[in-house]
Design a protein around this motif. Structure first.
Motif, PDB file in Angstrom:
ATOM      1  N   UNK A 117       0.805  -1.222   0.000  1.00 57.96           N
ATOM      2  CA  UNK A 117       0.000   0.000   0.000  1.00 57.96           C
ATOM      3  C   UNK A 117       0.832   1.262   0.000  1.00 57.96           C
ATOM      4  N   UNK A 118       2.162   1.129   0.004  1.00 59.92           N
ATOM      5  CA  UNK A 118       3.058   2.282   0.001  1.00 59.92           C
ATOM      6  C   UNK A 118       4.167   2.040  -1.019  1.00 59.92           C
ATOM      7  N   UNK A 119       4.731   3.103  -1.539  1.00 59.28           N
ATOM      8  CA  UNK A 119       5.881   3.013  -2.431  1.00 59.28           C
ATOM      9  C   UNK A 119       6.967   3.948  -1.911  1.00 59.28           C
ATOM     10  N   UNK A 120       8.209   3.655  -2.232  1.00 59.45           N
ATOM     11  CA  UNK A 120       9.331   4.418  -1.702  1.00 59.45           C
ATOM     12  C   UNK A 120       9.827   5.482  -2.669  1.00 59.45           C
ATOM     13  N   UNK A 121      10.185   6.629  -2.126  1.00 59.83           N
ATOM     14  CA  UNK A 121      10.830   7.694  -2.896  1.00 59.83           C
ATOM     15  C   UNK A 121      12.141   8.048  -2.208  1.00 59.83           C
ATOM     16  N   UNK A 122      13.147   8.350  -3.019  1.00 55.98           N
ATOM     17  CA  UNK A 122      14.459   8.692  -2.479  1.00 55.98           C
ATOM     18  C   UNK A 122      14.827  10.112  -2.886  1.00 55.98           C
ATOM     19  N   UNK A 123      15.506  10.801  -1.998  1.00 50.47           N
ATOM     20  CA  UNK A 123      16.019  12.139  -2.264  1.00 50.47           C
ATOM     21  C   UNK A 123      17.333  12.287  -1.501  1.00 50.47           C
ATOM     22  N   UNK A 124      18.124  13.294  -1.811  1.00 51.96           N
ATOM     23  CA  UNK A 124      19.392  13.469  -1.094  1.00 51.96           C
ATOM     24  C   UNK A 124      19.214  13.622   0.410  1.00 51.96           C
ATOM     25  N   UNK A 125      18.064  14.161   0.828  1.00 48.37           N
ATOM     26  CA  UNK A 125      17.870  14.438   2.254  1.00 48.37           C
ATOM     27  C   UNK A 125      17.256  13.266   3.016  1.00 48.37           C
TER      28      UNK A 125
END
Length: 302
Positions: free
Chosen positions: A69-77
Motif C-alpha cells: 500500500x506504500x511506495x518508496x521515494x528517495x532524495x538526497x535528504x
C-alpha cells in the motif's frame, strides 16, 4: 526535555505533549534521530521512514522497504514511504499500481472495476486478460491455452477433441507423442537340436533371438516376435550308449577315490611324524631333568 531510546511504550493514559526536539542518543531500529513521542524522525542511509498512526499521533519507523500500500521515494535528504492510491494494494508510484485491492482488476498500471473490450477479468491473477480461445478453461493469451475444458486435450497451446496422428492422450488431458516399439538385431542361430539332443537325428530346429530396445506406449505399434525358429539339417551321428556313459562315470569315481586315499595316507604319515617328534622332545626333556637332579645331589654330598 527528555529523550529515550525511541521504543514506543503503550499506556492507558494519553502522554503529555512534548516539545519537538531532536536527539541522536539511544535511537534504535535504524533511526538516526528520534523522540519519545514521535519515534523516528530521520533514518540512517538507505532506509525509508514510514509513519504509522497511533490514535491522534503518528509514530515514525525506519524500514528497508515500504509495506504493502506504500511506495518508496528517495532524495538526497531523506527516503519516504508514500501511500498508494486507494484502489492499489501495492504500487510502483502514485500513478502505477502493481496489484489491486479486492473487486478491482489490474490493466496497464490502473485498477479497474470492469475490463476494457476484448479483455476479461481473471480472479486468479486479479488482472484483465485476453479472452481464451474456444474450448480453453484457462489461457496465457488469446492464442495460447494452458488448460482445456473437459473432453478436450492440450497440444502446443491448442485444445483438440481428438489428438492428431502420432499423438495420444495422457492422464493430464494432454496430447503426447506416440512411442512405437523398437527391437535390436537378430542374434546368431543357435545349435541345431531336437528334444534337447544334438545327436541321433537328421532334421532338427535352431533358434535366434533379439532384444526389445523400446517398449511401446498404449497406442504405439506393438513389438514383433523376439525369437524365431527354423528347421535345420545336421550330419547324422549316433549318440553314445548309456552304458558307456556309466562306465566313464565309474572311471571318474574310481580316480577320485584313489586321489582321496592318497590324501588320507599323506595325512597319516604327517600325524605319525608329529608323534615321533613329540616323543623325542619329551624324552630329551626327561634326560635333561635327571642330569640336573643328579648334579644337585652330588653338589649336596660334597
Amino acid at each position: 526535555m527528555e529523550y529515550t531510546n525511541c521504543q514506543h511504550q503503550g499506556s492507558r493514559h494519553r502522554p503529555h505533549k512534548q516539545s519537538s526536539g531532536v536527539s541522536s542518543q539511544g535511537c534504535q531500529g535504524g533511526c538516526q534521530t528520534c523522540s519519545v513521542y514521535n519515534g523516528c524522525l530521520t533514518c540512517k542511509p538507505k532506509l525509508f521512514i514510514h509513519l504509522e498512526r497511533d490514535g491522534m499521533r503518528q509514530i515514525g519507523v525506519c524500514l528497508a522497504s515500504c509495506p504493502n500500500g506504500f511506495y518508496g521515494t528517495r532524495s538526497p535528504d531523506r527516503n519516504d514511504c508514500i501511500k498508494c492510491g486507494s484502489e492499489c494494494d501495492s504500487c510502483f508510484n502514485r500513478n502505477f499500481c502493481l496489484r489491486c485491492r479486492a473487486g478491482s482488476y489490474l490493466h496497464k498500471g490502473k485498477c479497474m472495476e470492469s475490463c476494457p473490450d476484448g479483455l476479461v477479468p481473471s480472479d486468479t491473477k486479479k488482472e484483465c486478460v485476453a479472452a481464451c480461445p474456444a474450448d480453453c478453461e484457462s489461457c496465457q493469451n488469446s492464442d495460447t491455452c494452458t488448460r482445456c475444458v473437459s473432453g478436450h486435450y492440450l497440444l502446443h497451446g491448442q485444445c483438440h477433441h481428438v489428438c492428431p496422428d502420432e499423438f495420444e492422450p495422457n492422464d493430464s488431458m494432454e496430447c503426447i507423442p506416440t512411442v512405437h516399439c523398437e527391437v535390436g538385431e537378430w542374434s546368431e542361430w543357435g545349435p541345431c537340436s531336437r528334444s534337447g539332443k544334438t545327436c541321433g537325428f537328421k532334421w532338427g530346429e535352431e533358434t535366434r533371438t533379439r532384444k526389445v530396445l523400446q517398449n511401446p506406449s498404449p497406442v504405439g505399434n506393438p513389438c514383433p516376435a523376439a525369437s524365431e525358429k527354423r528347421e535345420c539339417f545336421v550330419k547324422r551321428r549316433r549318440c553314445k550308449p548309456k552304458g558307456q556313459r556309466r562306465g566313464e562315470k565309474k572311471k571318474r569315481f574310481n580316480l577320485q577315490e584313489k586321489e582321496n586315499a592318497e590324501t588320507r595316507r599323506e595325512r597319516k604319515r604327517e600325524r605319525e611324524k608329529e608323534t615321533i617328534e613329540r616323543e623325542d622332545s619329551e624324552s630329551r626333556n626327561k634326560t635333561e631333568h635327571r642330569r640336573r637332579r643328579d648334579q644337585s645331589r652330588d653338589a649336596g654330598t660334597v
